[in-house]
Scaffold this active site. Structure first.
Site, PDB file in Angstrom:
ATOM      1  N   ALA A   1       0.853  -1.186   0.000  1.00  0.00           N
ATOM      2  CA  ALA A   1       0.000   0.000   0.000  1.00  0.00           C
ATOM      3  C   ALA A   1       0.893   1.242   0.000  1.00  0.00           C
ATOM      4  O   ALA A   1       1.973   1.231   0.579  1.00  0.00           O
ATOM      5  CB  ALA A   1      -0.903   0.004   1.227  1.00  0.00           C
ATOM      6  N   HIS A   2       0.425   2.272  -0.660  1.00  0.00           N
ATOM      7  CA  HIS A   2       1.213   3.511  -0.769  1.00  0.00           C
ATOM      8  C   HIS A   2       2.605   3.181  -1.324  1.00  0.00           C
ATOM      9  O   HIS A   2       3.624   3.618  -0.805  1.00  0.00           O
ATOM     10  CB  HIS A   2       1.288   4.236   0.568  1.00  0.00           C
ATOM     11  CG  HIS A   2      -0.050   4.632   1.094  1.00  0.00           C
ATOM     12  ND1 HIS A   2      -0.567   5.884   0.896  1.00  0.00           N
ATOM     13  CD2 HIS A   2      -0.985   3.925   1.773  1.00  0.00           C
ATOM     14  CE1 HIS A   2      -1.780   5.936   1.443  1.00  0.00           C
ATOM     15  NE2 HIS A   2      -2.061   4.765   1.977  1.00  0.00           N
ATOM     16  N   SER A   3       2.597   2.407  -2.407  1.00  0.00           N
ATOM     17  CA  SER A   3       3.848   1.896  -2.988  1.00  0.00           C
ATOM     18  C   SER A   3       4.757   2.989  -3.524  1.00  0.00           C
ATOM     19  O   SER A   3       5.968   2.871  -3.462  1.00  0.00           O
ATOM     20  CB  SER A   3       3.532   0.920  -4.126  1.00  0.00           C
ATOM     21  OG  SER A   3       2.789  -0.167  -3.645  1.00  0.00           O
TER      22      SER A   3
END
Length: 126
Positions: free
Chosen positions: A19-21
């Site tokens: 997530a939020h790469s």
């Protein structure tokens, strides 16, 4: 369960966060104003400067996602005072938060897993 569910919503990107790469790390100093100690007794407001580490990111699992179309932008900050107190903050710019609990967020994320037949989330589940 969360990690597996988030990862199932799109293609895998080995070596990147699920997530939020896409993001960038930052570091610097927090220097409180002279008035800060009158507003709070927290140590970070009475020190001359406090080291800061942070990360700016966009939501989603695509490390190559377009910044200009990201619905969610995030800022995570950590400050550590000279007596070892840690302040950790996470801020998101959601236009809204559609669910009231962590379990509901999990279920919403599960519902957004693409159907193998269509490559898109099932609208009925959403």
């Amino acid at each position: 369960r969360f990690t597996d569910t988030i990862e199932a919503t799109g293609p895998a990107h080995p070596g990147f966060r699920r997530a939020h790469s896409k993001g960038i790390c930052v570091s610097g100093w927090f220097e409180p104003s002279a008035q800060a100690p009158t507003l709070s007794s927290a140590r970070v407001f009475s020190q001359r400067r406090v080291p800061v580490m942070g990360r700016l990111s966009i939501g989603g699992g695509d490390p190559y996602g377009a910044d200009n179309t990201a619905r969610v932008r995030s800022l995570a900050v950590q400050m550590v005072s000279d007596d070892g107190q840690e302040w950790r903050m996470a801020m998101n710019s959601f236009p809204f938060f559609a669910v009231p609990s962590a379990e509901a967020f999990y279920e919403q994320t599960r519902a957004s897993i693409p159907d193998p037949a269509t490559g898109k989330p099932d609208p009925q589940k959403m």
